[in-house]
Design a protein around this motif. Structure first.
Motif, PDB file in Angstrom:
ATOM      1  N   GLU A 173       0.858  -1.184   0.000  1.00  0.00           N
ATOM      2  CA  GLU A 173       0.000   0.000   0.000  1.00  0.00           C
ATOM      3  C   GLU A 173       0.890   1.229   0.000  1.00  0.00           C
ATOM      4  N   VAL A 174       0.695   2.116  -0.966  1.00  0.00           N
ATOM      5  CA  VAL A 174       1.547   3.301  -1.050  1.00  0.00           C
ATOM      6  C   VAL A 174       0.685   4.561  -1.079  1.00  0.00           C
ATOM      7  N   SER A 175       1.179   5.601  -0.432  1.00  0.00           N
ATOM      8  CA  SER A 175       0.441   6.860  -0.333  1.00  0.00           C
ATOM      9  C   SER A 175       1.026   7.888  -1.290  1.00  0.00           C
ATOM     10  N   SER A 176       0.294   8.965  -1.470  1.00  0.00           N
ATOM     11  CA  SER A 176       0.793  10.047  -2.320  1.00  0.00           C
ATOM     12  C   SER A 176       2.066  10.651  -1.739  1.00  0.00           C
ATOM     13  N   PHE A 177       2.156  10.706  -0.409  1.00  0.00           N
ATOM     14  CA  PHE A 177       3.352  11.265   0.224  1.00  0.00           C
ATOM     15  C   PHE A 177       4.580  10.421  -0.096  1.00  0.00           C
ATOM     16  N   GLN A 178       4.423   9.101  -0.038  1.00  0.00           N
ATOM     17  CA  GLN A 178       5.542   8.212  -0.337  1.00  0.00           C
ATOM     18  C   GLN A 178       5.956   8.305  -1.794  1.00  0.00           C
ATOM     19  N   LEU A 179       4.983   8.459  -2.680  1.00  0.00           N
ATOM     20  CA  LEU A 179       5.279   8.497  -4.112  1.00  0.00           C
ATOM     21  C   LEU A 179       5.976   9.782  -4.536  1.00  0.00           C
ATOM     22  N   MET A 180       5.789  10.861  -3.791  1.00  0.00           N
ATOM     23  CA  MET A 180       6.358  12.147  -4.177  1.00  0.00           C
ATOM     24  C   MET A 180       7.877  12.108  -4.265  1.00  0.00           C
ATOM     25  N   ASP A 181       8.513  11.298  -3.442  1.00  0.00           N
ATOM     26  CA  ASP A 181       9.974  11.211  -3.464  1.00  0.00           C
ATOM     27  C   ASP A 181      10.442   9.851  -3.966  1.00  0.00           C
ATOM     28  N   CYS A 182       9.689   9.295  -4.917  1.00  0.00           N
ATOM     29  CA  CYS A 182      10.112   8.097  -5.633  1.00  0.00           C
ATOM     30  C   CYS A 182      10.670   8.517  -6.990  1.00  0.00           C
ATOM     31  N   HIS A 183      11.809   7.931  -7.360  1.00  0.00           N
ATOM     32  CA  HIS A 183      12.462   8.303  -8.608  1.00  0.00           C
ATOM     33  C   HIS A 183      12.701   7.113  -9.530  1.00  0.00           C
ATOM     34  N   THR A 184      12.815   5.918  -8.949  1.00  0.00           N
ATOM     35  CA  THR A 184      13.029   4.713  -9.762  1.00  0.00           C
ATOM     36  C   THR A 184      12.008   3.623  -9.439  1.00  0.00           C
ATOM     37  N   PHE A 185      11.138   3.847  -8.488  1.00  0.00           N
ATOM     38  CA  PHE A 185      10.169   2.841  -8.035  1.00  0.00           C
ATOM     39  C   PHE A 185       9.342   2.346  -9.218  1.00  0.00           C
ATOM     40  N   ARG A 186       9.401   1.034  -9.449  1.00  0.00           N
ATOM     41  CA  ARG A 186       8.740   0.452 -10.618  1.00  0.00           C
ATOM     42  C   ARG A 186       8.029  -0.849 -10.231  1.00  0.00           C
ATOM     43  N   PRO A 187       6.773  -0.765  -9.837  1.00  0.00           N
ATOM     44  CA  PRO A 187       6.029  -1.996  -9.560  1.00  0.00           C
ATOM     45  C   PRO A 187       5.657  -2.686 -10.865  1.00  0.00           C
ATOM     46  N   GLU A 188       5.765  -4.004 -10.873  1.00  0.00           N
ATOM     47  CA  GLU A 188       5.332  -4.745 -12.066  1.00  0.00           C
ATOM     48  C   GLU A 188       3.831  -4.569 -12.300  1.00  0.00           C
ATOM     49  N   ILE A 189       3.078  -4.438 -11.212  1.00  0.00           N
ATOM     50  CA  ILE A 189       1.651  -4.167 -11.303  1.00  0.00           C
ATOM     51  C   ILE A 189       1.340  -2.975 -10.404  1.00  0.00           C
ATOM     52  N   GLY A 190       0.836  -1.909 -10.994  1.00  0.00           N
ATOM     53  CA  GLY A 190       0.415  -0.737 -10.231  1.00  0.00           C
ATOM     54  C   GLY A 190      -1.098  -0.634 -10.253  1.00  0.00           C
TER      55      GLY A 190
END
Length: 326
Positions: A200-217
């Motif tokens: 489970e990911v929040s908007s706050f966590q995603l704001m400082d993601c630069h390479t995060f690549r889930p196979e299924i989003g």
């Protein structure tokens, strides 16, 4: 100290002891991430000492990095967690204030989701060009497993739990983590390539993601939320859209076709799209296509005009179809 705080401190100390015993994950043992970048021997600052900050500090220590921690709050809870980290070998921890010199010698900053972008250490790091990443970005760098990442305004925890239960029922190794209460960084050391991570990911966590690549989003819905941290609804939606920013053509985006904001955002998604809620990229269902086969209770995925289409009623069916399709 309350029983709850005693439990938190005990869990923190237990995690630090496990770190000393070594990790099953070879990336963590090597201190070199999935991109070949060496973290061992470097110093990092963790900002925020809630569960995510604790887990990030522990993971950094496991990969051989030295760690500083800065937390604006000084409470019974943060004091207990700081004591546990100090006993585990964390170099420097400050509570009750942020000091600029704590960034000295640091190669980067890991920010907890509860820490705003206006926090002193975040602004200081950006001013001097230090990388700022979220806790889930850190975890991703050392994750050897397939990732199903779920975001949205409502229903995230329920969907994460259900997807994990479906995988477990198929006798597939699975871990549910993230904003559901178990930090992603807290499970990375024991992950294997055979495990599926449902996060489970929040908007706050995603704001400082630069390479995060889930196979299924998975994007469940978009409402008006967290406008204390996002200037407006569009900014909030853009933060959610970062879930898909690093996906490639072979990855899958599971999207709510009944939400007009999600449908609008989907036009910029680079991966294959699977709709739930009654929409497809061709404005008709795969079940209505001649010869569309069934996969259990889920209509099989099939290519239509270069896009992956599934006809399902619920999000968990869409994810199940994507997982079965590999």
């Amino acid at each position: 100290m309350s029983p709850e705080l005693q439990l938190q401190a005990a869990e923190a100390e237990g995690a630090m002891l496990e770190a000393e015993e070594g990790a099953a994950n070879p990336l963590v043992r090597s201190g070199v991430d999935r991109f070949g970048q060496r973290w061992a021997g470097h110093r990092f600052l963790v900002v925020g000492l809630a569960r995510s900050g604790m887990a990030a500090a522990q993971l950094l220590r496991q990969i051989g990095a030295s760690v500083h921690v800065s937390e604006l709050r000084q409470t019974e809870s943060t004091t207990a967690m700081a004591q546990a980290l100090r006993r585990g070998g964390i170099e420097r921890i400050e509570l009750g204030d942020h000091s600029q010199d704590i960034l000295e010698g640091c190669s980067g900053l890991v920010v907890s989701p509860g820490v705003p972008d206006t926090a002193g250490p975040v602004q200081w790091a950006r001013e001097i060009g230090l990388p700022v990443i979220s806790e889930i970005e850190l975890a991703f760098r050392f994750c050897p497993s397939k990732i199903v990442a779920v975001t949205g305004t409502n229903g995230k925890s329920s969907v994460v739990t259900l997807i994990a239960q479906l995988q477990a029922a198929r006798r597939q190794p699975v871990v549910a983590c993230g904003n559901i209460g178990i930090p992603f960084s807290g499970v990375v050391a024991d992950l294997t390539p055979e495990t599926t991570v449902v996060a489970e990911v929040s908007s706050f966590q995603l704001m400082d993601c630069h390479t995060f690549r889930p196979e299924i989003g998975v994007l469940l819905n978009l409402g008006a939320n967290h406008l204390d941290r996002h200037p407006d609804r569009r900014s909030y939606a853009q933060a959610k859209a970062r879930l898909f920013q690093c996906q490639a053509a072979e990855d899958v985006a599971v999207l709510n076709g009944a939400d007009p904001l999600v449908a609008e955002l989907a036009e910029r998604v680079p991966s294959r799209r699977v709709w739930f809620g009654g929409r497809s990229d061709t404005q008709q269902t795969a079940a209505n296509q001649p010869g569309a086969p069934a996969l259990g209770h889920v209509t099989a995925l099939r290519e239509v005009d270069g896009r992956l289409v599934a006809t399902v009623e619920t999000v968990h069916q869409a994810v199940a179809a994507a997982l079965r399709a590999g």
